[in-house]
Enzyme design. Sequence first.
Site, PDB file in Angstrom:
ATOM      1  N   HIS A  26     -17.477  17.926  43.659  1.00  0.00           N
ATOM      2  CA  HIS A  26     -17.882  17.243  42.427  1.00  0.00           C
ATOM      3  C   HIS A  26     -19.383  17.430  42.203  1.00  0.00           C
ATOM      4  CE1 HIS A  26     -14.129  15.228  43.614  1.00  0.00           C
ATOM      5  NE2 HIS A  26     -13.912  15.072  42.321  1.00  0.00           N
ATOM      6  N   GLU A  40      -5.995  24.765  35.271  1.00  0.00           N
ATOM      7  CA  GLU A  40      -7.214  25.354  34.713  1.00  0.00           C
ATOM      8  C   GLU A  40      -6.945  26.751  34.163  1.00  0.00           C
ATOM      9  OE1 GLU A  40      -7.164  23.586  37.519  1.00  0.00           O
ATOM     10  OE2 GLU A  40      -8.419  21.889  36.921  1.00  0.00           O
TER      11      GLU A  40
END
Lengths: 456, 400
Positions: free
Chosen positions: B202, B131
């Site tokens: 999530h 990321e």
Amino acid sequence: MNPRIPRACLARAGRSLSLSSVCRVTPRRCFSRARQRLGEHKDDRLRFPGALEAKFTTDLNFHNPKDNDVISCYRVMDSEGVIVDKTYKRDFSDEEAVKLYTDMLGVSIMDLICLDAQRQGRISFYMVSSGEEGIAVGSSSALSVEDVAFAQYREVGFLMQRGFTFTDAMSQLFANIKDPGRGRNMPVHYGSTALNVHTISSPLATQLPHAAGAAYALKMQHLSSPKSSPRIAVCLFGEGAASEGDFHAAFNIAATRGCPVLFICRNNGYAISTPTADQYRGDGIVSRAAGYGINSIRVDGNDILAVREATKRAKDLCLGTSDGGEAKPVFIEAMSYRVSHHSTSDDSFAYRARVEVEDWKRRDNPITRFRKYLENEGLWDDAKETEARLSIKKELLKAFSAAEKEKKPEILSMFEDIYEELTPELKAQRAELKDILERYPDEYDLSEYDKGKDSL
Amino acid sequence: MKSLRIIRPTAQVLRAVTSSASSTATGRQYSTSPPNARLNIPTDFSTTPILSHSSQSALRNPELSAEVRNSTTKRMNLFQAINDALSTALATDDSVLLFGEDVAFGGVFRCSMNLSQNFGSDRVFNTPLTEQGILGFGIGLAAEGMRPVAEIQFADYVYPAFDQLVNEAAKYRYRDGTNGRGVGGLTVRMPCGGVGHGALYHSQSPESLFTHIPGLRVIMPRGPIQAKGLLLAAIASNDPCIFMEPKALYRAAVEQVPVSSYTLPLSSAEILKPGSDVTVISYGHPLYTCSAAIEHIEKDLGLSVELIDLRTVYPWDKETVLKSVRKTGRCVVVHESMINAGIGAEVAAAIQEDKETFLRLEAPVKRCAGWSIHMPLLYEKLNIPDVARVYDSIKQVTEY
């Protein structure tokens, strides 16, 4: 809706999307390469997609990095300035050689004066480049000013070789009205659009993935207008910064995307107080490049000719012109020694012996080594040295005192450039600050700011 | 379509297990409401007034140009609208690039379907799984004049890139000053929010972490029309934008979306439903909950409730909110993410800080948000504000 989506899934997904297909724990599938190669498969080679070139072995041996030879360090001249690479041919004029030398000299003289200026409280902070002038000036000289550069902070020589003037440097150090950073950045955080050097930021190694991205942009822009000359991005950083995650990210992404980026590491033995033995245990930084599939070389950073030669070849390799291949990243580890303190906020004798530093100063540095080379070539002598030092100092002091006298940027600058335009919130805060400054005039000295409170 | 091959057997196995191991109670709890529930009934996305179910209502929007209003619409869900926006951006501007983890095959949520095939693997590509690398790479591209659209696979995984966002993307133009470079071309997309069973990693909605960073625009659409218009606006914006996509709406929210290219204004709230007694402020997925709660409470108590969608949570449209609260005197702010230092804290503080609005307040501003906990797998329904909690919050501020 895609007809290939199973109906059962659709019914369920109508209400809430299934995560089972997308969780991070799902193994990633990448068989296409493996499939392509099945036809040429031999029994002694792996079918696993992660390492298709690997052969099987029945020897249970751990790979010990010590089995590898320590990577050699390329040099062109020895510490007496004598050319030892017999194949080396200087590809630049005598005048340019002298310019390289005076650029390095300029950096070292600026260092001395600015260090004193900080000690006297005239600028807030400074970082010298002693011992590393050859890496910055040498690498810059092998590149075009069109090549986009990212630096860490100890590379002012890179900018100066490109044409950064003492006035430019002093404007930034004094954060005066001519400072393009508009008085927002600490000293030595230089940047120049005209010279294609992105503005330096303090967080270490963040510029490495930027350079990879910039290089990819340059590659795409060249693809869309092939008549333009191809460019590379170059990124300088220290061996300490190479321990950051951004180093890993940048090397990996540059390799997988085929980015024409040249990474140059200044391995000067210390990250503030931390010696390299506490920084890593492999063979420096250069040994890591192979793991990313990146071509690399270790060079003598005190040898400006070696740095320049390696950078020149690296650029060709980056662009794929020297091997007829595609664009790709290249890595140079330039070995040096940080002769100076880390910064004006550091006393390095707290963690290393004064005698070690004195030894280095006496033994070898890029400026005296190149001076010896120039003298051997008959291009330099004591008289020229004296004259050069005098004129550089004179020019510098002139820029220094002029920069010190300049006004500071307007106060409004603090609110601008956050967004493209001032937001309503920022406009309100600007008005609030102005109101405070007006109602408490004795609490603030605004005399140094251009236009005082009126800019708000 | 690799992932779907995996889904099918998994889904069948799951159904088999739940139906044999227990009776309908546990088997259905997942998707249906308790037998006597009146408020906490799942959103019926086919009838909710939040979405434009007809071409006419979709094209009636005065924010659209006359040309777009005279064009046609197509039924799309949220991921298709995003795909449509990305496709439009890639087609109209060569400097737009799209990348991230697994975007080449279409993305794990299908948002980038067919884009790599249509626009080439040089412009739509996979990155290594990093990321900080994805955002650092995007910043470098933007700094050299491109318009990168970077995808972070889940908002929960943006943290490794936080340094790049906070210290680099947000500060780039500021530190470059008159040199004039910036990374305004950068747009960062990330799926966010609860999805029923996403648990700790999530489900997160970290928008308020981004709203504490000057220099970034933080946007969250509520449906397909907004997703397309706001995403195209974010890509065109010369400020770096964080575009957060409520993943639970990817397939669920379906509406008529104008086929032509259009943008919706950033940093501008929208009054979804006018009212005079209470102002309810939200953004993204909870707007559906708010709408349902409002429908009930207006019927039950004879109230008139104004519903405002912030759309951009920073820099946010304070004026529209203050104007509404001055009118109603009562306000509830609703969001999924944790209450403490969330968007509600900023909105509530701004309301009480504004002299004129403060004088009109008839009740304390109520925040109805996620509790100060992590998103637990089993308890998501008790954590994210539901219709009952929003209903009760509105009741509380009216009865004060």
